[in-house]
Each structure stands twice: as structure tokens, then as C-alpha cells.
Design a protein around this motif. Structure first.
Motif, PDB file in Angstrom:
ATOM      1  N   UNK A  10     -12.625   4.982  -0.692  1.00 18.61           N
ATOM      2  CA  UNK A  10     -11.662   6.041  -1.020  1.00 18.61           C
ATOM      3  C   UNK A  10     -10.344   5.770  -0.302  1.00 18.61           C
ATOM      4  N   UNK A  11     -10.422   5.447   0.975  1.00 18.63           N
ATOM      5  CA  UNK A  11      -9.213   5.195   1.766  1.00 18.63           C
ATOM      6  C   UNK A  11      -8.456   3.977   1.238  1.00 18.63           C
ATOM      7  N   UNK A  12      -9.173   2.928   0.913  1.00 15.78           N
ATOM      8  CA  UNK A  12      -8.523   1.730   0.378  1.00 15.78           C
ATOM      9  C   UNK A  12      -7.789   2.057  -0.922  1.00 15.78           C
ATOM     10  N   UNK A  13      -8.426   2.843  -1.786  1.00 12.70           N
ATOM     11  CA  UNK A  13      -7.800   3.210  -3.053  1.00 12.70           C
ATOM     12  C   UNK A  13      -6.568   4.087  -2.832  1.00 12.70           C
ATOM     13  N   UNK A  14      -6.668   5.062  -1.933  1.00 15.95           N
ATOM     14  CA  UNK A  14      -5.524   5.954  -1.714  1.00 15.95           C
ATOM     15  C   UNK A  14      -4.372   5.232  -1.031  1.00 15.95           C
ATOM     16  N   UNK A  15      -4.661   4.520   0.036  1.00 16.52           N
ATOM     17  CA  UNK A  15      -3.593   3.834   0.766  1.00 16.52           C
ATOM     18  C   UNK A  15      -2.977   2.743  -0.103  1.00 16.52           C
ATOM     19  N   UNK A  16      -3.811   2.017  -0.833  1.00 19.45           N
ATOM     20  CA  UNK A  16      -3.285   0.989  -1.730  1.00 19.45           C
ATOM     21  C   UNK A  16      -2.400   1.586  -2.810  1.00 19.45           C
TER      22      UNK A  16
END
Length: 108
Positions: A10-16
């Protein structure tokens, strides 16, 4: 443990996704970056619904700590900026809070 793996995605998708908009608007990259950012943010929303929590607010609140740690890691790995001790201390406090929210015993 499964929840933390989902939260990492989730974090990778949001930050990316957010970084893609940053790159387009602040770094002068192609507008195609906005399209990639939009898809990444859609993935973020879909992935966050996979967290096993009785209420959405609890899943979102626990995610906040994970997001902060992931943002500090992004800053180091992608942007090449070294976190200082205050970044690391603050991140640890937030991660502890996320663990309490996610793993705390529930009575009902």
C-alpha cells in the motif's frame, strides 16, 4: 504479519503515485507520469481495502505509521537523502503507534 506485507505494498503504491505527480509538476517530467501516478493511487486504494480490520478507520490509522516509515525509506533509497536521527526517532514512534492500533487486543 500478512497485514504488514499488505501495508508495505500500500505504501509503495501511494508514495510512488504521489511521487509521479511530484515528478510531473515539480521536476518537469512528462505528463505521462500523471497517468502512472493515477494508476498507482488506484492500486493504493484497492490494496488498502485488503487489510483485515473490523472498521476502515482503524486500518487507515494503523497505515499512517507504515506510511511514515516507508516515506523515510523512499527519501533514502529513491531520492538519495539520508534521514537524520529525528526522522528515525519520529518514524519509530509512529511505527509503534501503528502496531498498537493494528495488534492491540479487542474486546468486541
Amino acid at each position: 504479519m500478512k497485514a504488514f506485507a499488505i501495508y508495505a505494498l500500500v505504501a509503495l503504491a501511494e508514495i510512488g503515485g504521489c511521487f509521479a505527480f511530484w515528478a510531473w509538476l515539480r521536476l518537469g517530467r512528462s505528463p505521462w507520469w500523471a497517468g502512472a501516478g493515477t494508476l498507482s493511487l488506484i492500486a493504493f486504494a484497492l490494496l488498502l481495502t485488503r487489510i483485515d480490520a473490523s472498521v476502515a478507520g482503524r486500518a487507515f490509522a494503523a497505515y499512517g505509521g507504515i506510511y511514515i516509515i516507508a516515506s523515510i525509506a523512499w527519501m533514502r533509497v529513491v531520492e538519495g537523502a539520508r534521514p537524520d536521527r529525528w526522522d528515525l526517532i519520529g518514524g519509530a514512534v509512529c511505527l509503534a503507534g501503528a502496531a498498537i492500533i493494528l495488534l492491540g487486543p479487542r474486546t468486541a
